[in-house]
Motif scaffolding. Sequence first.
Motif, short mmCIF file in Angstrom:
data_model
loop_
_atom_site.label_atom_id
_atom_site.label_comp_id
_atom_site.label_asym_id
_atom_site.label_seq_id
_atom_site.Cartn_x
_atom_site.Cartn_y
_atom_site.Cartn_z
N ARG A 1 5.77 6.95 -13.21
CA ARG A 1 5.64 8.14 -12.35
C ARG A 1 5.99 7.79 -10.91
O ARG A 1 5.63 6.73 -10.42
N TRP A 2 6.63 8.71 -10.22
CA TRP A 2 7.12 8.47 -8.88
C TRP A 2 6.31 9.26 -7.85
O TRP A 2 5.58 10.19 -8.19
N MET B 1 0.81 -1.22 0.00
CA MET B 1 0.00 0.00 0.00
C MET B 1 0.84 1.26 0.00
O MET B 1 0.31 2.36 -0.22
N GLN B 2 2.17 1.16 0.26
CA GLN B 2 3.02 2.35 0.13
C GLN B 2 3.72 2.40 -1.22
O GLN B 2 4.43 3.36 -1.50
N ARG B 3 3.51 1.38 -2.06
CA ARG B 3 4.01 1.46 -3.44
C ARG B 3 2.90 2.00 -4.33
O ARG B 3 2.55 1.43 -5.36
N ARG B 4 2.34 3.11 -3.89
CA ARG B 4 1.22 3.72 -4.58
C ARG B 4 1.45 5.23 -4.72
O ARG B 4 2.43 5.77 -4.20
N ALA B 5 0.52 5.91 -5.37
CA ALA B 5 0.70 7.30 -5.76
C ALA B 5 1.13 8.20 -4.60
O ALA B 5 2.02 9.02 -4.75
N TYR B 6 0.46 8.09 -3.47
CA TYR B 6 0.82 8.91 -2.31
C TYR B 6 1.16 7.98 -1.15
O TYR B 6 0.59 8.10 -0.06
N GLY B 7 2.05 7.07 -1.42
CA GLY B 7 2.38 6.03 -0.45
C GLY B 7 2.93 6.54 0.86
O GLY B 7 2.90 5.83 1.88
N GLU B 8 3.43 7.77 0.86
CA GLU B 8 3.97 8.33 2.11
C GLU B 8 2.85 8.52 3.14
O GLU B 8 3.08 8.40 4.35
N ALA C 1 9.00 10.84 -1.43
CA ALA C 1 10.08 9.86 -1.34
C ALA C 1 10.72 9.57 -2.69
O ALA C 1 11.75 8.90 -2.76
N PHE C 2 10.13 10.03 -3.77
CA PHE C 2 10.59 9.68 -5.13
C PHE C 2 10.60 8.16 -5.30
O PHE C 2 11.49 7.59 -5.91
N GLY C 3 9.60 7.52 -4.73
CA GLY C 3 9.50 6.07 -4.80
C GLY C 3 8.59 5.61 -5.93
O GLY C 3 7.89 6.39 -6.58
N ASN C 4 8.59 4.30 -6.15
CA ASN C 4 7.74 3.73 -7.19
C ASN C 4 6.29 3.68 -6.73
O ASN C 4 6.00 3.42 -5.57
N ALA C 5 5.40 3.91 -7.67
CA ALA C 5 3.95 3.88 -7.39
C ALA C 5 3.31 2.84 -8.31
O ALA C 5 2.26 3.06 -8.90
N GLN C 6 3.95 1.69 -8.41
CA GLN C 6 3.56 0.71 -9.44
C GLN C 6 2.25 -0.01 -9.15
O GLN C 6 1.79 -0.77 -9.99
#
Length: 793
Positions: free
Chosen positions: A771-772, A369-376, A776-781
């Motif tokens: 798109r990240w 659920m944190q590998r999503r658009a606003y996972g932070e 966090a500049f993380g993946n939102a896959q």
Amino acid sequence: MFVERRKFIKISALGSGGIIAGKSLLAKLMTSEQIKKLASTFSGDEKMVRVGCPSHNCGGRCLLKVYVKEGVITRIETDDRPGDDISDPQLRACIRGRGYRPRQNHVDRLKYPMKRVGKRGEGKFERISWDEATNLMAENINRIKEKYGNEALYIPYGTGGYNQTCGKWPADRLLNMYGGALGYYNSYSWACINQATPTVYGTRVTGNQRQDWLNCKYILMWGWNPAELRDGTNTEYFLRKARENGAKLVCIDPRMTMSAVSLADEWIPIRPGTDMAMMSAMAYVMITEDLLDKHFISKYCIGFDENQMPEGFEKEENYKEYILGIRDHHPKTPEWAEEITGIPKETIARIAREYANTKPAMLYQGYGMQRRAYGEQVVRGGCVLAAITANVGISGGWASGIALQADDGGPFWNVFPTLKNPVKAKIPCFLWSEAVIRGKGMGAEDGVTGVDRLSTDIKMIWAVASNAIINQHGNINRSIEIIKDESKVEFFVVQDNFLTATAQFADLLLPACTQFETWGMEDGWKYGDELILQPQILETPWETKSDYAICAAIAEKLGNGEEYTQGRDEKQWIEHLIGVYKSSRFPDIPTLAEMEESNVGVYSLPVTEPKVAFIDFRNDPEKYPLQTESGKIEIFSKQLFEKNNPAEIPAVPKYIQEWESPFGAEAEKFPLQVIGPHYMPRVHSTHDNNNWLSEAFPQRIFINEIDAKTRKVKDGDLLKVYNDRGALVLPCRITRRIMPGVISIPQGAWWKPDKDGNDVGGSINTLTSERWTPMAFGNAQHTIMAEAVKFKA
């Protein structure tokens, strides 16, 4: 799929012509004489050796009993050490470890060094010698370094090997010794949770040792599926023991997972990407029904209400105002959340009361659920619920967040000395493709650290034990177009066991041996207090080499071979690294010779008094303040406020509608949410070619019967799932174990296009985005919208 045993031995006996270096150590590393001597140890009668399961970042670190006869693994069992109890449980392997033989003996393993002869991506290669291969490596490293500088060299994220001398670490050591390479931070697993957790607690060490879970009375397994992905060997065992001890377990997940079935008392299906809405509604119930621990909030937190704001920020929106809708006029009621999450308001309110009133309680956040658009947001939201219910710093409680193990952060993962990277620049690992197409000039707005601006684009990629460039990165079709352009990445090297989707695009293929064919060592995966030995038990077949041996040979060509090896082969490095552990984490660990002699395979420390995170802070916050700016739990974050992007990076955790959502205009064209969870037969993309495991768990599109009926498909029909980024075709499995409006396509399957470009291998990243996430500049896959139709070939 299997190589016939006699044929395997015959092929293996061809050994390695390879390069014959002048120095004796390199000759030993690159030829197989020493290895053949070792292999003879296992000739004749069948012998058993205890060995750590090959490390592929699976979520566990387990012990195998491997039986070997005449140079071939004949069977694999798992840990059977006596004295198994909660303080030091057996490290039992899952099907991925026990079913390893088809992968180990696969006929499609890379056998020889090869260079590309067709266009990049055509998959045409010719066999070359190790001498030519290492010359090509040295020439291109030198060429690109001289032309563009060391920032143009890049070793990407990859976890196919993870045991000191196997994996990317030896390559990191080599390039760091040769002027460095562009670095990265983050991972594809934990980008948001790794960065958001310290904004609340000032640390990532927020988890009690797992033995303490037996003191818990209520466990929310939020998007967490340890029965399938593990998340630390034995995690499901500890949960079962907690349940036997009286804890109630509730699983909140879009799917009725293996964990929901086997461990939980209740499954609550939730619409993907809306977890923060439910957390906010739970807080609303707690606030309006006075279920909070006001004393704890007052003493240990800042930012909850207007009386607690940091100095200078008194007029900014606090958490209570957001929850009650004081400023945005949208109270986060259970009714509000029901529309978003799909969960009945009565259920939301009940879960809020149960979590607030049952002490101590644990809210464990899974990583999907944190590998999503606003996972932070969901990470911070879970931490805040733990704080306002005072479940922080107590036995049986849980602070949430990434929850590295108290009190020292737990396992080291790797201690092989990669040395200091002279290149200061780092990028978020998910932005490697941006650094290829527009790297020069990228700065802080793209997550670059260490320098103001990158000085160059990435010009050479050396992917070691990594399928992340094509198969595991967002938007495969875009990645392919970038990699195929030889004016961008001028030299692309893949070092691996198989011709993966990423390897098909390589200019140079370097065949690495498996972990059974070299020496290694593992400590725990996030949790655990053990060190597992991985002795070499098989000869390196064909012309494969260990990652370390390959790097040592390249170092020799670059003129620093002796400095690189320090006179050590793989086994000698492991002996040296055991000494590192002896001087740090395990002072009483036996010597390597003693561990070999005993054939126990593992050294472990029983945990009889489990550590509790933040217990000192809870007992005396003045003497033991947190490492946050305020020294307290920061529900309101000045650090995030100062990023000046309240719509995407609010100072208090908020629900934000995702950029692809069932509530957006895009849903008219693409009405289905798609998720790509971890899958029992694979470790990311590793094991996708293991026929034992894929037969038990075939790659499928899982779809609810309501959505299947709408599309007039039957169980087993081919289904085409598509969006503007691509399309894949797979058989479907109709099930009630996923909520309507959501389809699941397990991640890690190898991309395999048909003549029309449809991915019939079933890689979820055919549909995902590059798109990240904003902070966090993380993946939102996991943020994907798509449509599905019955496929007619």
